[in-house]
Design a protein around this motif. Structure first.
Motif, PDB file in Angstrom:
ATOM      1  N   ILE A 180      10.619  -5.146  -9.354  1.00  0.00           N
ATOM      2  CA  ILE A 180       9.742  -4.333  -8.514  1.00  0.00           C
ATOM      3  C   ILE A 180       8.348  -4.948  -8.502  1.00  0.00           C
ATOM      4  CG2 ILE A 180       8.669  -2.050  -8.240  1.00  0.00           C
ATOM      5  CD1 ILE A 180      11.632  -1.915  -7.744  1.00  0.00           C
ATOM      6  N   TYR A 181       7.759  -5.019  -7.316  1.00  0.00           N
ATOM      7  CA  TYR A 181       6.401  -5.517  -7.149  1.00  0.00           C
ATOM      8  C   TYR A 181       5.516  -4.362  -6.725  1.00  0.00           C
ATOM      9  CZ  TYR A 181       8.688 -10.018  -7.165  1.00  0.00           C
ATOM     10  OH  TYR A 181       9.439 -11.111  -7.519  1.00  0.00           O
ATOM     11  N   GLU A 182       4.305  -4.315  -7.316  1.00  0.00           N
ATOM     12  CA  GLU A 182       3.357  -3.301  -6.871  1.00  0.00           C
ATOM     13  C   GLU A 182       1.929  -3.794  -6.991  1.00  0.00           C
ATOM     14  OE1 GLU A 182       3.038   0.419  -9.190  1.00  0.00           O
ATOM     15  OE2 GLU A 182       4.366  -0.576 -10.614  1.00  0.00           O
ATOM     16  N   ARG A 183       1.078  -3.198  -6.186  1.00  0.00           N
ATOM     17  CA  ARG A 183      -0.344  -3.545  -6.186  1.00  0.00           C
ATOM     18  C   ARG A 183      -0.984  -3.068  -7.481  1.00  0.00           C
ATOM     19  NH1 ARG A 183      -3.258  -2.990  -0.736  1.00  0.00           N
ATOM     20  NH2 ARG A 183      -4.693  -1.791  -1.984  1.00  0.00           N
ATOM     21  N   THR A 184      -1.957  -3.821  -7.925  1.00  0.00           N
ATOM     22  CA  THR A 184      -2.726  -3.421  -9.098  1.00  0.00           C
ATOM     23  C   THR A 184      -3.952  -2.629  -8.654  1.00  0.00           C
ATOM     24  OG1 THR A 184      -4.076  -5.411  -9.030  1.00  0.00           O
ATOM     25  CG2 THR A 184      -2.034  -5.521 -10.341  1.00  0.00           C
ATOM     26  N   ASP A 185      -4.639  -2.035  -9.611  1.00  0.00           N
ATOM     27  CA  ASP A 185      -5.898  -1.362  -9.293  1.00  0.00           C
ATOM     28  C   ASP A 185      -6.889  -2.366  -8.702  1.00  0.00           C
ATOM     29  OD1 ASP A 185      -4.977   1.094 -10.125  1.00  0.00           O
ATOM     30  OD2 ASP A 185      -5.820   0.915 -12.152  1.00  0.00           O
ATOM     31  N   TYR A 186      -6.845  -3.589  -9.221  1.00  0.00           N
ATOM     32  CA  TYR A 186      -7.739  -4.633  -8.706  1.00  0.00           C
ATOM     33  C   TYR A 186      -7.457  -4.901  -7.224  1.00  0.00           C
ATOM     34  CZ  TYR A 186     -10.250  -9.056  -8.352  1.00  0.00           C
ATOM     35  OH  TYR A 186     -11.098 -10.066  -7.969  1.00  0.00           O
ATOM     36  N   ALA A 187      -6.192  -4.916  -6.842  1.00  0.00           N
ATOM     37  CA  ALA A 187      -5.838  -5.126  -5.430  1.00  0.00           C
ATOM     38  C   ALA A 187      -6.386  -3.998  -4.571  1.00  0.00           C
ATOM     39  CB  ALA A 187      -4.324  -5.229  -5.266  1.00  0.00           C
ATOM     40  N   ASN A 188      -6.453  -2.818  -5.145  1.00  0.00           N
ATOM     41  CA  ASN A 188      -6.981  -1.684  -4.388  1.00  0.00           C
ATOM     42  C   ASN A 188      -8.455  -1.869  -4.039  1.00  0.00           C
ATOM     43  OD1 ASN A 188      -4.484  -0.443  -4.386  1.00  0.00           O
ATOM     44  ND2 ASN A 188      -4.902   0.670  -6.265  1.00  0.00           N
ATOM     45  N   SER A 189      -9.143  -2.772  -4.748  1.00  0.00           N
ATOM     46  CA  SER A 189     -10.545  -3.047  -4.415  1.00  0.00           C
ATOM     47  C   SER A 189     -10.661  -3.723  -3.042  1.00  0.00           C
ATOM     48  CB  SER A 189     -11.209  -3.908  -5.504  1.00  0.00           C
ATOM     49  OG  SER A 189     -10.686  -5.221  -5.508  1.00  0.00           O
ATOM     50  N   MET A 242       0.836  -1.212   0.000  1.00  0.00           N
ATOM     51  CA  MET A 242       0.000   0.000   0.000  1.00  0.00           C
ATOM     52  C   MET A 242       0.865   1.253   0.000  1.00  0.00           C
ATOM     53  SD  MET A 242      -3.002  -0.760   2.738  1.00  0.00           S
ATOM     54  CE  MET A 242      -4.665  -0.813   2.134  1.00  0.00           C
ATOM     55  N   ASN A 243       2.052   1.141   0.552  1.00  0.00           N
ATOM     56  CA  ASN A 243       2.955   2.295   0.636  1.00  0.00           C
ATOM     57  C   ASN A 243       3.742   2.513  -0.639  1.00  0.00           C
ATOM     58  OD1 ASN A 243       2.234   2.856   3.333  1.00  0.00           O
ATOM     59  ND2 ASN A 243       3.585   1.241   4.036  1.00  0.00           N
ATOM     60  N   GLY A 244       3.444   1.739  -1.669  1.00  0.00           N
ATOM     61  CA  GLY A 244       4.112   1.913  -2.952  1.00  0.00           C
ATOM     62  C   GLY A 244       4.883   0.674  -3.356  1.00  0.00           C
ATOM     63  N   PRO A 245       5.416   0.700  -4.575  1.00  0.00           N
ATOM     64  CA  PRO A 245       6.159  -0.446  -5.113  1.00  0.00           C
ATOM     65  C   PRO A 245       7.366  -0.783  -4.246  1.00  0.00           C
ATOM     66  CG  PRO A 245       5.750   1.213  -6.803  1.00  0.00           C
ATOM     67  CD  PRO A 245       5.359   1.814  -5.507  1.00  0.00           C
ATOM     68  N   LYS A 246       7.699  -2.074  -4.222  1.00  0.00           N
ATOM     69  CA  LYS A 246       8.838  -2.517  -3.410  1.00  0.00           C
ATOM     70  C   LYS A 246       9.598  -3.617  -4.112  1.00  0.00           C
ATOM     71  CE  LYS A 246       7.053  -1.106   0.946  1.00  0.00           C
ATOM     72  NZ  LYS A 246       6.646  -1.402   2.258  1.00  0.00           N
ATOM     73  N   ARG A 247      10.854  -3.718  -3.748  1.00  0.00           N
ATOM     74  CA  ARG A 247      11.679  -4.824  -4.204  1.00  0.00           C
ATOM     75  C   ARG A 247      11.465  -6.009  -3.262  1.00  0.00           C
ATOM     76  NH1 ARG A 247      17.394  -2.069  -5.693  1.00  0.00           N
ATOM     77  NH2 ARG A 247      17.833  -4.206  -6.274  1.00  0.00           N
ATOM     78  N   PHE A 248      11.916  -7.170  -3.706  1.00  0.00           N
ATOM     79  CA  PHE A 248      11.747  -8.402  -2.949  1.00  0.00           C
ATOM     80  C   PHE A 248      12.269  -8.263  -1.521  1.00  0.00           C
ATOM     81  CE2 PHE A 248      12.799 -12.706  -1.639  1.00  0.00           C
ATOM     82  CZ  PHE A 248      11.746 -13.458  -2.128  1.00  0.00           C
ATOM     83  N   LYS A 249      13.488  -7.773  -1.381  1.00  0.00           N
ATOM     84  CA  LYS A 249      14.106  -7.669  -0.043  1.00  0.00           C
ATOM     85  C   LYS A 249      13.366  -6.667   0.839  1.00  0.00           C
ATOM     86  CE  LYS A 249      17.634 -10.474   0.101  1.00  0.00           C
ATOM     87  NZ  LYS A 249      17.706 -11.548   1.072  1.00  0.00           N
ATOM     88  N   GLU A 250      12.807  -5.616   0.242  1.00  0.00           N
ATOM     89  CA  GLU A 250      12.038  -4.655   1.029  1.00  0.00           C
ATOM     90  C   GLU A 250      10.786  -5.321   1.607  1.00  0.00           C
ATOM     91  OE1 GLU A 250      12.552  -0.304  -0.860  1.00  0.00           O
ATOM     92  OE2 GLU A 250      11.834  -1.829  -2.287  1.00  0.00           O
TER      93      GLU A 250
END
Length: 131
Positions: free
Chosen positions: A87-96, A40-48
């Protein structure tokens, strides 16, 4: 959906149960929802992500990320750098799920306080018995 107005029939009950089972199937386990919260706080790398989730193993994190990606909750972007950046990030669908996650957060905080209060009450009861 106003859950108070769900018809009380065998079919409506079965449909409700199936809807909840489907939802739980997609976000099941110990890590998926916490991973989405972290993102939710933004895109992150695996280790983050691994640092945010502290106790998760790399193997489990990798599997859970694949599951979330398969279900459309997370996107994985690979950058051609040295070393490779992913980089991994939430999709708009995840925001649902934001409202559901917010409700779970609020309930979790209340539950944690409830458990603490029960422990305090139990300790006071034991103290009263021994006095």
């Amino acid at each position: 959906m106003d859950h108070k107005n769900i018809p009380h029939s065998k079919e409506a009950c079965k449909a409700s149960v199936n809807a909840v089972r489907d939802a739980l199937y997609v976000v099941n386990g110990k890590w998926k929802l916490p991973m989405l919260v972290s993102l939710m706080n933004g895109p992150k790398r695996f280790k983050e992500l691994q640092r945010d989730l502290e106790e998760i193993t790399p193997k489990v994190l990798s599997k859970e990320l694949r599951d979330l990606e398969l279900n459309g909750f997370v996107t994985r972007t690979v950058y051609d750098t040295t070393p490779v950046t992913v980089i991994y990030e939430r999709t708009d669908y995840a925001n649902s799920l934001s409202k559901v996650i917010g409700e779970l957060h609020d309930w979790g905080m209340k539950h944690r306080e409830h458990i603490k209060q029960m422990s305090r009450d139990e300790a006071e009861a034991r103290k009263a018995v021994t006095v």
